[in-house]
Design a protein around this motif. Structure first.
Motif, PDB file in Angstrom:
ATOM      1  N   LEU A  39     -13.533  15.010  13.045  1.00  0.00           N
ATOM      2  CA  LEU A  39     -13.941  13.981  13.996  1.00  0.00           C
ATOM      3  C   LEU A  39     -15.386  13.621  13.708  1.00  0.00           C
ATOM      4  O   LEU A  39     -16.293  14.437  13.908  1.00  0.00           O
ATOM      5  N   HIS A  40     -15.630  12.411  13.224  1.00  0.00           N
ATOM      6  CA  HIS A  40     -16.978  11.972  12.875  1.00  0.00           C
ATOM      7  C   HIS A  40     -17.777  11.671  14.140  1.00  0.00           C
ATOM      8  O   HIS A  40     -17.210  11.407  15.205  1.00  0.00           O
ATOM      9  N   SER A  41     -19.112  11.734  14.010  1.00  0.00           N
ATOM     10  CA  SER A  41     -19.980  11.438  15.158  1.00  0.00           C
ATOM     11  C   SER A  41     -19.786  10.007  15.660  1.00  0.00           C
ATOM     12  O   SER A  41     -20.065   9.699  16.822  1.00  0.00           O
ATOM     13  N   SER A  42     -19.279   9.129  14.796  1.00  0.00           N
ATOM     14  CA  SER A  42     -19.010   7.746  15.202  1.00  0.00           C
ATOM     15  C   SER A  42     -17.753   7.632  16.063  1.00  0.00           C
ATOM     16  O   SER A  42     -17.497   6.581  16.645  1.00  0.00           O
ATOM     17  N   GLY A  43     -16.971   8.700  16.122  1.00  0.00           N
ATOM     18  CA  GLY A  43     -15.741   8.672  16.906  1.00  0.00           C
ATOM     19  C   GLY A  43     -14.506   8.445  16.057  1.00  0.00           C
ATOM     20  O   GLY A  43     -13.390   8.414  16.581  1.00  0.00           O
ATOM     21  N   HIS A  44     -14.672   8.280  14.729  1.00  0.00           N
ATOM     22  CA  HIS A  44     -13.526   8.089  13.840  1.00  0.00           C
ATOM     23  C   HIS A  44     -12.885   9.439  13.504  1.00  0.00           C
ATOM     24  O   HIS A  44     -13.576  10.454  13.380  1.00  0.00           O
ATOM     25  N   TYR A  45     -11.562   9.440  13.326  1.00  0.00           N
ATOM     26  CA  TYR A  45     -10.830  10.603  12.831  1.00  0.00           C
ATOM     27  C   TYR A  45     -10.578  10.422  11.334  1.00  0.00           C
ATOM     28  O   TYR A  45     -10.118   9.365  10.896  1.00  0.00           O
ATOM     29  N   TYR A  46     -10.889  11.446  10.534  1.00  0.00           N
ATOM     30  CA  TYR A  46     -10.547  11.480   9.114  1.00  0.00           C
ATOM     31  C   TYR A  46      -9.644  12.701   8.891  1.00  0.00           C
ATOM     32  O   TYR A  46      -9.966  13.807   9.331  1.00  0.00           O
ATOM     33  N   PHE A  47      -8.520  12.523   8.220  1.00  0.00           N
ATOM     34  CA  PHE A  47      -7.622  13.644   7.993  1.00  0.00           C
ATOM     35  C   PHE A  47      -6.713  13.341   6.806  1.00  0.00           C
ATOM     36  O   PHE A  47      -6.736  12.238   6.226  1.00  0.00           O
ATOM     37  N   THR A  48      -5.924  14.334   6.451  1.00  0.00           N
ATOM     38  CA  THR A  48      -4.923  14.190   5.384  1.00  0.00           C
ATOM     39  C   THR A  48      -3.545  14.297   6.019  1.00  0.00           C
ATOM     40  O   THR A  48      -3.295  15.216   6.808  1.00  0.00           O
ATOM     41  N   LEU A  49      -2.661  13.356   5.671  1.00  0.00           N
ATOM     42  CA  LEU A  49      -1.274  13.405   6.123  1.00  0.00           C
ATOM     43  C   LEU A  49      -0.445  13.911   4.948  1.00  0.00           C
ATOM     44  O   LEU A  49      -0.502  13.337   3.858  1.00  0.00           O
ATOM     45  N   LYS A  50       0.312  14.995   5.183  1.00  0.00           N
ATOM     46  CA  LYS A  50       1.027  15.597   4.047  1.00  0.00           C
ATOM     47  C   LYS A  50       2.451  15.969   4.433  1.00  0.00           C
ATOM     48  O   LYS A  50       2.809  16.054   5.609  1.00  0.00           O
ATOM     49  N   ASP A  51       3.268  16.170   3.387  1.00  0.00           N
ATOM     50  CA  ASP A  51       4.578  16.792   3.541  1.00  0.00           C
ATOM     51  C   ASP A  51       4.662  17.899   2.493  1.00  0.00           C
ATOM     52  O   ASP A  51       3.629  18.322   1.948  1.00  0.00           O
ATOM     53  N   GLU A  52       5.876  18.352   2.181  1.00  0.00           N
ATOM     54  CA  GLU A  52       6.012  19.488   1.269  1.00  0.00           C
ATOM     55  C   GLU A  52       5.559  19.163  -0.154  1.00  0.00           C
ATOM     56  O   GLU A  52       5.144  20.056  -0.901  1.00  0.00           O
ATOM     57  N   LYS A  53       5.609  17.881  -0.566  1.00  0.00           N
ATOM     58  CA  LYS A  53       5.359  17.546  -1.979  1.00  0.00           C
ATOM     59  C   LYS A  53       4.176  16.614  -2.212  1.00  0.00           C
ATOM     60  O   LYS A  53       3.751  16.452  -3.356  1.00  0.00           O
ATOM     61  N   SER A  54       3.653  15.973  -1.177  1.00  0.00           N
ATOM     62  CA  SER A  54       2.619  14.973  -1.427  1.00  0.00           C
ATOM     63  C   SER A  54       1.704  14.856  -0.205  1.00  0.00           C
ATOM     64  O   SER A  54       1.982  15.417   0.856  1.00  0.00           O
ATOM     65  N   ARG A  55       0.606  14.082  -0.433  1.00  0.00           N
ATOM     66  CA  ARG A  55      -0.354  13.883   0.649  1.00  0.00           C
ATOM     67  C   ARG A  55      -1.082  12.559   0.458  1.00  0.00           C
ATOM     68  O   ARG A  55      -1.101  11.993  -0.633  1.00  0.00           O
ATOM     69  N   ILE A  56      -1.689  12.068   1.546  1.00  0.00           N
ATOM     70  CA  ILE A  56      -2.450  10.824   1.497  1.00  0.00           C
ATOM     71  C   ILE A  56      -3.603  10.931   2.483  1.00  0.00           C
ATOM     72  O   ILE A  56      -3.466  11.510   3.575  1.00  0.00           O
ATOM     73  N   ASN A  57      -4.765  10.390   2.075  1.00  0.00           N
ATOM     74  CA  ASN A  57      -5.925  10.369   2.967  1.00  0.00           C
ATOM     75  C   ASN A  57      -5.710   9.331   4.066  1.00  0.00           C
ATOM     76  O   ASN A  57      -5.144   8.257   3.817  1.00  0.00           O
TER      77      ASN A  57
END
Length: 439
Positions: A39-57
């Motif tokens: 959780l950035h100080s600006s209020g934005h959420y940054y995370f990685t969405l993943k499953d068993e074989k792949s991921r995306i920012n």
């Protein structure tokens, strides 16, 4: 044909334009697990969405974060609505998130647990804030739906247990999207009337049916009420946040009514038992007192009081005579002691004064001698220190032909510190010479 070379920025902008024009990527629905959540100080959420074989920012901007009804956590399985584009500065394609819902576990349950944890950490559920329910209330307020089975159960229980109590009803909605607002208004109105206790109740139902009783604003309103509140919401298996914040939690509306008032029949039975006990105790006390009075009535003091008085007067006379004799002997003894003391005290006092005067004179002479010796020693030590200081003084070194060279207030200890035409000051023992460096 001459080759044209693209810049990295041009390539990334081209890819971004391609992705942004693809209608299939402007609104996509993804399922995955959150990791690397920040959780950035600006209020934005940054995370990685993943499953068993792949991921995306992924990124979720603060304007969308503010609309979230849940708090994101690492490891949470979610359903996401968003779009795909390229982050030009890094050359990465990433997911821009607009909406998030939990996957696999009920959304309402997650909201319930997260709000419960938040309010618990703020101290709203601590026992130290809970008010005592009065033992014998005179007037009770009931906040519930009218008509309703819960209200009927409460009124019947109050009448059967304690018909002396007065009841004031505050009818309210207990189900629906904005029912909690109606409950809050009733609570504030009831709290302002100075009632002895309030009962907040409704019958059982699903989590969705009872959801108004998990509203944060309602929970905070209950916390700030001055009137003791009993929460009787749902059946025994149902638990809402109003149960945690209320001064007393009852499993059902009927149980809430039972907790609010005593049982009059039990009170009457206790009163009868207490009366019987007190009567028995008083009879025993009376019998004991009669026995003591009969015994005292046979005492000689009561049967022949004058005889007892005469006997005591005789004893008093004998004691008085004895005391006078003893006092006379004591006075004679002390007079003799004082006469002996007068003969001894005068010469003893003169000798003591002369001895003390001689002692003081000797101590004065010793102190004067010690003081003179100490002053001579300190003078000698000071002279030695002064000689050592003069030997170490830089002025004495200058008197032997040495000099101190300075430039711009700093001592010059190397030729590398000056250059031609620099102004220097040459300090001797009796003054300073200003000079200019030639070479």
């Amino acid at each position: 044909m001459e080759q044209r070379y693209l810049t990295v920025s041009a390539l990334n902008n081209y890819l971004k334009a391609k992705l942004d024009q693809d209608v299939h990527l402007q609104k996509i629905f993804l399922q995955g697990e959150i990791s690397n959540l920040k959780l950035h100080s600006s209020g934005h959420y940054y995370f990685t969405l993943k499953d068993e074989k792949s991921r995306i920012n992924a990124v979720m901007f603060s304007s969308y974060v503010q609309k979230l009804k849940i708090r994101l956590e690492n490891g949470m399985k979610v359903l996401i609505v968003g779009s795909i584009s390229v982050y030009v500065a890094a050359g990465n394609f990433q997911l821009y998130v607009y909406h998030v819902e939990p996957d696999g576990i009920g959304n309402l349950y997650i909201q319930f647990e997260q709000l419960k944890k938040k309010l618990y950490n703020e101290g709203l559920f601590e026992d130290t804030h809970k008010k005592r329910i009065p033992l014998y209330p005179q007037e009770i307020g009931i906040i519930t739906a009218y008509p309703s089975a819960a209200l009927e159960d409460i009124l019947r229980t109050l009448h059967n247990r304690f018909p002396l109590v007065k009841v004031k009803l505050f009818p309210t909605l207990v189900q629906g999207e904005s029912a909690y607002q109606n409950i809050i208004r009733c609570l504030k109105q009831a709290d302002s009337l100075g009632l002895d206790v309030l009962i907040l109740a409704r019958g059982g139902g699903s989590l969705e049916d009872l959801w108004n009783f998990n509203n944060e604003e309602l929970v905070r309103t209950i916390y700030h009420c001055q009137t003791p509140i009993i929460s009787g919401v749902g059946h025994e298996v149902d638990t809402t946040l109003t149960d945690y914040v209320a001064d007393l939690r009852a499993a059902t509306p009927t149980a809430a009514a039972t907790a609010a008032v005593p049982d009059l029949n039990e009170l009457l039975m206790q009163n009868d038992a207490t009366m019987d006990y007190l009567q028995t105790l008083m009879m025993h006390q009376l019998e004991n007192t009669k026995t003591k009075l009969a015994h005292l009535s046979q005492h000689p003091c009561l049967k022949e009081p004058q005889r007892m008085i005469t006997k005591q007067q005789e004893k008093l006379g004998m004691h008085t005579l004895f005391l006078k004799q003893q006092m006379s002997l004591v006075l004679k003894h002390y007079r003799y002691q004082l006469s002996q003391l007068d003969q001894k005290i005068v010469p003893m006092t003169q000798q003591f004064i002369q001895k003390q005067y001689y002692t003081i004179e000797q101590q004065t002479q010793q102190m004067q001698y010690a003081l003179v010796q100490k002053m001579n020693t300190e003078k000698q030590h000071f002279g030695q220190l002064l000689e050592q200081l003069q030997l170490l003084s830089p002025l004495n070194i200058l008197k032997r032909g040495y000099a101190i060279v300075e430039t711009n207030g700093h001592v010059v200890d190397s030729v590398l510190q000056v250059k031609p035409h620099d102004e220097i000051a040459i300090r001797l023992s009796d003054g300073t010479i200003k000079a200019t460096v030639k070479e």
